[in-house]
Every structure is written in C-alpha cells, then in structure tokens.
Design an enzyme around this catalytic site. Structure first.
Site, PDB file in Angstrom:
ATOM      1  N   ASP A   1      39.808  27.964  25.610  1.00  0.00           N
ATOM      2  CA  ASP A   1      40.554  28.813  24.692  1.00  0.00           C
ATOM      3  C   ASP A   1      41.393  28.253  23.444  1.00  0.00           C
ATOM      4  O   ASP A   1      42.695  28.492  23.322  1.00  0.00           O
ATOM      5  CB  ASP A   1      41.799  29.431  25.707  1.00  0.00           C
ATOM      6  CG  ASP A   1      42.349  30.540  24.876  1.00  0.00           C
ATOM      7  OD1 ASP A   1      41.798  31.366  24.061  1.00  0.00           O
ATOM      8  OD2 ASP A   1      43.459  31.035  25.279  1.00  0.00           O
TER       9      ASP A   1
ATOM     10  N   CYS B   1      27.977  45.470  37.941  1.00  0.00           N
ATOM     11  CA  CYS B   1      29.041  46.382  37.834  1.00  0.00           C
ATOM     12  C   CYS B   1      28.702  47.682  38.570  1.00  0.00           C
ATOM     13  O   CYS B   1      29.285  48.646  39.249  1.00  0.00           O
ATOM     14  CB  CYS B   1      29.830  46.597  36.657  1.00  0.00           C
ATOM     15  SG  CYS B   1      30.658  45.005  36.124  1.00  0.00           S
TER      16      CYS B   1
ATOM     17  N   CYS C   1      43.490  50.919  34.635  1.00  0.00           N
ATOM     18  CA  CYS C   1      44.091  50.510  33.113  1.00  0.00           C
ATOM     19  C   CYS C   1      45.214  51.393  32.972  1.00  0.00           C
ATOM     20  O   CYS C   1      44.910  52.534  32.661  1.00  0.00           O
ATOM     21  CB  CYS C   1      43.133  50.465  32.216  1.00  0.00           C
ATOM     22  SG  CYS C   1      43.761  49.625  30.554  1.00  0.00           S
TER      23      CYS C   1
ATOM     24  N   CYS D   1      39.279  45.065  41.005  1.00  0.00           N
ATOM     25  CA  CYS D   1      37.906  44.930  40.882  1.00  0.00           C
ATOM     26  C   CYS D   1      37.293  44.470  42.364  1.00  0.00           C
ATOM     27  O   CYS D   1      37.829  43.363  42.762  1.00  0.00           O
ATOM     28  CB  CYS D   1      37.366  43.849  39.897  1.00  0.00           C
ATOM     29  SG  CYS D   1      35.653  43.226  39.756  1.00  0.00           S
TER      30      CYS D   1
END
Length: 313
Positions: free
Chosen positions: A136, A191, A201, A251
């Site tokens: 990152d 998924c 969310c 998840c």
C-alpha cells in the site's frame, strides 16, 4: 536445498514461517483491469483523494515495468488480521477500529518481515538479486496481481477474497529481477449470488462493478477525510471511530477461515471512558501513544471528530 524443492517453494515456505498466510507469484505483464481504475476515477469515486488521479498513479498502475523497469517476477503475499465479531456492531458501549489497524502499523511491520524473507535471496539464487518491496505504498493494482498470482478473486465488496482465509488480510508485493515460475491465476468468482455485503453496507457505497464509491464509504470519511463528515454519512457511522469492516464481517468467506491461521493482535475497541480521555490529549501525547499504529493515519483532529460523532449518537 534439496534438489527436488524449487526456489519458488522455498520462498513461499519462508513467507509462511514469518506469518504470511498467502503467497503466490505472477509475471509483470501489463494489468488488464486498469480500465476499471480509470472508470472509477472518471466517476469521481476517489472523493478528495486527488493524488489517485495524478499521471504518476494512473500510468504506473498500467504496467509494473513503468514503476520498476527491471522487474521480472512479482511475489504477492497476504498477512492476515482479525475482524471484530458481528455482535460488536450492536454493542453500544464501544467504539470500533478497523481490524487491520491492530498492532504496529503495517507500513512498518510488513517491510520488516519481508526484509527477513529476502535476506538470503542472493544465496538462494546464487547471484546478486535486486528487489523492491511495496505494501500500500506505491501505485500498484495489487488486487489484480493477487488474482494473477492465484490468491483469490475480487469479491463483490471490492476486497480480494481467498477461499482459504477470506478477505481480512493485508497485501504486499516484492518485485524481483529474477525469473520465477508464475502460479496459475484464480479464474473463479465464488461470490455467486450472495449480496450480504451490499445489503449490510451502512451507506450503500458498494457499486455493481465491485468497486467502492469513496464519497459514501465510512472508511474514507473516518480516515482520509480531513474536513467535516456530511450529516447523512455521520448518522451512519454506528460504532466506528476508525475505518469500517462491515462488508467483511458479514462475508461468509470470513467465517470459514482455517483455525490454524496465526494472528498476533486482536482488533481494537475503545470504551466511552477511553474515548473521552482521547478528547483531552494533545498532539505530542497522541503521537507518543498511537504514532506507531495505523490508527494515527486519521490524525488527532480526525479521531476527535469521529469520537464526537460517536458520543452524540
């Protein structure tokens, strides 16, 4: 080294011993998914992170050779971190910090681990080996590199998801000037029809093309946003005072992680008393207490802003 053990296997074994749970190798070929990044920028989804739209960030993400001309192979690694348990989302007594911020800042910790991994690389290859480490810390499309290295697929929540450890891991890349045998890319999308992340969310920031609208993302607003958080976002913060892991916490793949995955740090929680104490500290005290943690990325002013919203909720 035994003759029947490849250099690739030795490198991965060393990575696993250091605490990485994922390791794969890919070539430095141009990135096929770069157009998704450009479309994401064109739609303004980077919010106020305008550096992401600079020529340097756009061009270097197209082709690893633009960033590191001499690269011949890329080692992609995943270091796991712990998520909060789902009941924490409904516990009114605590402020939550995104799981990746536990312990020493990964920008410091991961390079230290990788230095240990690479210290005997010259001996392994029998020549002087040139490397560059990223975590990152450079314009790299690291999730696509992870897919190409066989680590997993880009999930509906925009995270790279591994079938063995889920999505709560930090990515790192080692650019190497030696030729290594690449792993097979991960071609599946596991998924399926699951929409749990989208439905959970708090602000609806997950887009249909598996990217994130930062303008609505709680992680952006609690960490990167240096100004006021819009009221319609602030009222959705819930327990979060740094980051947000909701899309990962719900998840199913993060509930299937192998029990033997080694994680050193538990995710951070703050009591109301803890947070009121932070409101009273000054910049030197904040730096001495939290300066070695990713928690400090939001700056003292940002953390105080977030805590104030928490206390008013």
């Amino acid at each position: 080294m035994a003759s029947d053990v490849s250099i690739e296997e030795v490198i991965k074994a060393r990575a696993y011993r250091l605490g990485f749970s994922l390791a794969g190798i890919t070539s430095p070929a141009p990135l096929q998914g770069h157009y998704v990044y450009e479309e994401w920028l064109h739609s303004g989804n980077q919010a106020d992170m305008q550096y992401l739209a600079s020529d340097r960030h756009i061009e270097n993400r197209k082709d690893p050779h633009t960033l590191v001309p001499w690269v011949s192979s890329i080692l992609v690694l995943g270091l796991p971190y712990q998520l909060h348990s789902l009941p924490r989302l409904h516990d009114p007594g605590f402020g939550l910090v995104s799981g990746y911020a536990a312990g020493e800042d990964y920008h410091t910790r991961i390079p230290k681990l990788l230095s240990l991994l690479l210290e005997s690389l010259d001996e392994l290859f029998g020549c002087r080996v040139q490397t560059r480490i990223f975590t990152d810390s450079a314009p790299v499309l690291e999730r696509e590199l992870g897919v190409r290295a066989g680590l997993g697929w880009i999930g509906r929540n925009s995270c790279l998801i591994s079938p063995s450890i889920g999505s709560s891991f930090l990515l790192a890349e080692v650019f190497i000037d030696q030729q290594l045998e690449p792993d097979s890319p991960f071609h599946e999308n596991r998924c399926g029809s699951c929409q749990r992340c989208v439905q959970a969310c708090p602000t609806g920031c997950i887009l249909p093309n598996r990217t994130i609208d930062s303008r609505r993302c709680l992680s952006y607003h609690t960490i990167e946003n240096r100004g006021q958080i819009p009221s319609e976002i602030a009222e959705k913060l819930g327990p979060w005072i740094f980051g947000c892991d909701v899309c990962q916490m719900v998840c199913p793949w993060n509930h299937k992680r192998a029990a033997d995955i080694r994680i050193d740090q538990e995710p951070i929680t703050f009591s109301e008393e803890d947070m009121r104490a932070i409101l009273q500290i000054d910049e030197p005290k904040f730096k001495s207490t939290y300066g070695q943690s990713a928690f400090s990325r939001a700056k003292l002013s940002g953390i105080k802003r977030n805590i104030s919203i928490w206390l008013q909720s």
